[in-house]
Design an enzyme around this catalytic site. Structure first.
Site, PDB file in Angstrom:
ATOM      1  N   LYS A 124      12.584  -7.268  -0.120  1.00 38.40           N
ATOM      2  CA  LYS A 124      11.783  -7.352  -1.341  1.00 38.40           C
ATOM      3  C   LYS A 124      11.303  -5.948  -1.691  1.00 38.40           C
ATOM      4  CE  LYS A 124       8.183  -7.226  -2.830  1.00 38.40           C
ATOM      5  NZ  LYS A 124       7.550  -6.318  -3.864  1.00 38.40           N
ATOM      6  N   GLY A 133       3.173  -0.887   3.526  1.00 37.70           N
ATOM      7  CA  GLY A 133       2.362  -0.889   2.323  1.00 37.70           C
ATOM      8  C   GLY A 133       0.906  -0.664   2.630  1.00 37.70           C
ATOM      9  N   SER A 134       0.051  -1.128   1.753  1.00 35.38           N
ATOM     10  CA  SER A 134      -1.375  -0.874   1.889  1.00 35.38           C
ATOM     11  C   SER A 134      -1.983  -1.708   3.011  1.00 35.38           C
ATOM     12  CB  SER A 134      -2.091  -1.188   0.575  1.00 35.38           C
ATOM     13  OG  SER A 134      -2.132  -2.586   0.354  1.00 35.38           O
ATOM     14  N   THR A 135      -3.087  -1.209   3.546  1.00 33.95           N
ATOM     15  CA  THR A 135      -3.794  -1.942   4.593  1.00 33.95           C
ATOM     16  C   THR A 135      -4.336  -3.265   4.062  1.00 33.95           C
ATOM     17  OG1 THR A 135      -4.353   0.090   5.760  1.00 33.95           O
ATOM     18  CG2 THR A 135      -5.748  -1.813   6.189  1.00 33.95           C
ATOM     19  N   ALA A 195      -3.030  -5.215   1.715  1.00 35.61           N
ATOM     20  CA  ALA A 195      -1.930  -6.181   1.679  1.00 35.61           C
ATOM     21  C   ALA A 195      -1.510  -6.568   3.089  1.00 35.61           C
ATOM     22  CB  ALA A 195      -0.754  -5.606   0.897  1.00 35.61           C
ATOM     23  N   GLY A 196      -1.550  -5.594   4.011  1.00 36.18           N
ATOM     24  CA  GLY A 196      -1.178  -5.870   5.396  1.00 36.18           C
ATOM     25  C   GLY A 196      -2.074  -6.908   6.043  1.00 36.18           C
ATOM     26  N   GLU A 253       3.412  -1.508   8.854  1.00 31.50           N
ATOM     27  CA  GLU A 253       3.203  -0.055   8.771  1.00 31.50           C
ATOM     28  C   GLU A 253       2.348   0.168   7.540  1.00 31.50           C
ATOM     29  OE1 GLU A 253       3.117   3.395   7.459  1.00 31.50           O
ATOM     30  OE2 GLU A 253       5.265   3.251   7.029  1.00 31.50           O
ATOM     31  N   CYS A 294       1.868   7.931   3.030  1.00 21.35           N
ATOM     32  CA  CYS A 294       0.939   7.392   4.025  1.00 21.35           C
ATOM     33  C   CYS A 294       0.681   8.374   5.166  1.00 21.35           C
ATOM     34  CB  CYS A 294       1.474   6.070   4.578  1.00 21.35           C
ATOM     35  SG  CYS A 294       3.131   6.186   5.291  1.00 21.35           S
ATOM     36  N   GLU A 328      -8.198   6.242   1.772  1.00 23.93           N
ATOM     37  CA  GLU A 328      -6.889   6.758   1.371  1.00 23.93           C
ATOM     38  C   GLU A 328      -6.826   6.876  -0.150  1.00 23.93           C
ATOM     39  OE1 GLU A 328      -2.327   6.084   2.775  1.00 23.93           O
ATOM     40  OE2 GLU A 328      -3.434   4.280   2.219  1.00 23.93           O
TER      41      GLU A 328
END
Length: 480
Positions: A179, A231-233, A235-236, A253, A287, A387
């Site tokens: 995706k 991706g972003s924390t 979303a993680g 990651e 990142c 970030e």
């Protein structure tokens, strides 16, 4: 203008469930550069069903590893043959400076080769010697593919993120639904074309651009066995919650706020020249960017002055110009996010050394920000803790080495970092004390044969090399 009006599902170009095409505009001047189909939940269902069927049929997972590796080497060769086209596509859609996208092409080769070398040497099956010689039981330990992998990647470095997931996942015998971000529909459409030419079995690979809601539909799908996410924390955390609920395998990651520790004996000119790339690569939308610069009080103003001169020397502008070092942010909302953080730094009381929230003169049509350096930054400030994902550097003073390590580790993140010193062994000793997944010494590049990933809020699991390959396998023990 480039048009992809079909979706790459299970190895074939297929009509999308929604015929409406998504417009892609240039981050440089907002001109229309492409139109592409976007996946919706029915397309995800088709892609996952194709992956499930291919995996359960066993054609790819039972293919000997050396044959899987051979096909993936073909894919890598095809990408190498089209390196300049890939570089220009990513620059066009992302706003990444052409120097960066070109420089990244050899890295993609090294990344893939490290995975494939690991696959050649991987212990797919081992017969263990009995721990008790008197016991008649013998163990056979196998590493088998985990199943259907949902690989979800961000927009900032699409080919690298895609390679870091599809190469090990496919090498291990999995089926993959990749995706990708809508912003990368052009370069990832081209990636799908390369995969089509590779000759993988039907159903093994799909490449789908889709929005965040459709991404969540994919990772929640009952027939997905593993999620691999970059991706972003934020979303993680959501993906980790879904994986925990459903007991899916997951690797994450995530974000970073990496520190560059400049030790008192460092060559400041050399360190700042290295930080040009370590801190400002890909317009700062990286990142691993070392955006917290930790300088000793004894040399603080020397470091600040050198960084000011560096940043002011960098050309900001059209990413297709080979002389441009920093291009535009990818979207207007990202541009505004960075400008808001710059204004916040001023309000927090940091000293604005160069830059500021203004848009560079003559570049008002694009998503540009002015590269910025802040000094007199307290590490508790938001600009030092959060970030930003743009060309904004903060310079933090430290009293001694212990203080430097304390500040470097005083972060919710732990993805990357750097140490600069005239004494390599001393730098290595300091690097060992920094709680981050990857630490470079004197600007050394990241190696693709060692594990890559983060501590703390920077993620779970590792990519690259044998360790990264292993995350796409399950252990099975057979006793005889």
């Amino acid at each position: 203008m480039i048009v992809y009006d079909r979706l790459f599902i299970g190895g074939s170009w297929t009509e999308p469930s929604d015929p409406a095409l998504h417009n892609l505009v240039s981050p440089h001047d907002q001109s229309l550069i492409g139109r592409t189909a976007q996946a919706q939940p029915p397309d995800i269902d088709r892609a996952v069903a194709a992956a499930r069927a291919s995996f359960d049929a066993g054609v790819w997972r039972t293919t000997p590893p050396d044959q899987r590796i051979s096909l993936l080497r073909r894919f890598n060769t095809l990408r190498e043959e089209n390196a300049e086209h890939v570089a220009r596509l990513v620059s066009l859609e992302n706003g990444s400076a052409l120097w960066f996208t070109r420089a990244g092409q050899p890295g993609l080769t090294r990344q893939a080769n490290a995975y494939l070398k690991a696959a050649e040497e991987f212990a797919w099956e081992e017969r263990l010697a009995p721990s008790d010689p008197a016991s008649p039981v013998r163990s056979v330990v196998r590493r088998e593919p985990v199943g259907v992998v949902a690989a979800v990647i961000p927009w900032n470095s699409p080919f690298s993120s895609a390679t870091s997931k599809i190469i090990p996942a496919l090498a291990a015998g999995n089926s993959v639904v990749l995706k990708v971000s809508p912003e990368n529909s052009l370069s990832m459409g081209f990636l799908a074309g390369l995969l089509e030419r590779t000759g993988l079995p039907e159903g093994v690979i799909s490449v789908l651009p889709a929005d965040r809601e459709t991404s969540e539909y994919l990772v929640s799908h009952r027939d997905v066995d593993k999620i691999a996410f970059t991706g972003s924390t934020r979303a993680g955390r959501r993906i980790a919650a879904i994986a925990g609920e459903q007991l899916k395998r997951v690797s994450l990651e995530l974000g970073g706020k990496s520190a560059a520790v400049i030790l008192p004996d460092a060559d400041i000119g050399r360190a700042v020249a290295g930080l040009k790339f370590a801190s400002l690569l890909n317009n700062g939308e990286s990142c691993i960017a070392q955006t917290r610069i930790l300088a000793p009080r004894s040399r603080y103003e020397e470091v600040v002055t050198a960084l000011k001169e560096l940043v002011e020397s960098l050309k900001v502008g059209d990413p297709s110009d080979p002389d441009t070092f920093i291009g535009p942010m990818i979207r207007p909302d990202q541009q505004q996010r960075v400008r808001t953080y710059i204004q916040l730094g001023i309000e927090e009381g940091a000293r604005l050394v160069t830059g500021g929230p203004r848009i560079p003169e003559g570049l008002e049509k694009g998503n540009y920000v002015t590269p910025t350096v802040f000094a007199d930054v307290d590490h508790s400030m938001r600009i030092a803790q959060e970030e930003i994902f743009g060309p904004v550097l903060v310079v933090i003073a430290y009293a001694d080495e212990d203080d430097a390590v304390r500040i470097a580790n005083d972060s919710p993140y732990g993805l990357s970092g750097g140490v600069w010193s005239g004494d390599e062994e001393h730098a290595l000793a300091v690097a060992r004390r920094i709680r981050a997944g990857t630490v470079t010494v004197n600007g050394a590049p990241v190696a693709f044969d060692g594990p890559f990933g983060g501590f703390k809020a920077s993620g779970i699991g590792r990519e690259y090399g044998a360790v990264g390959l292993g995350t796409y396998t399950e252990y099975k023990t057979i006793t005889v």
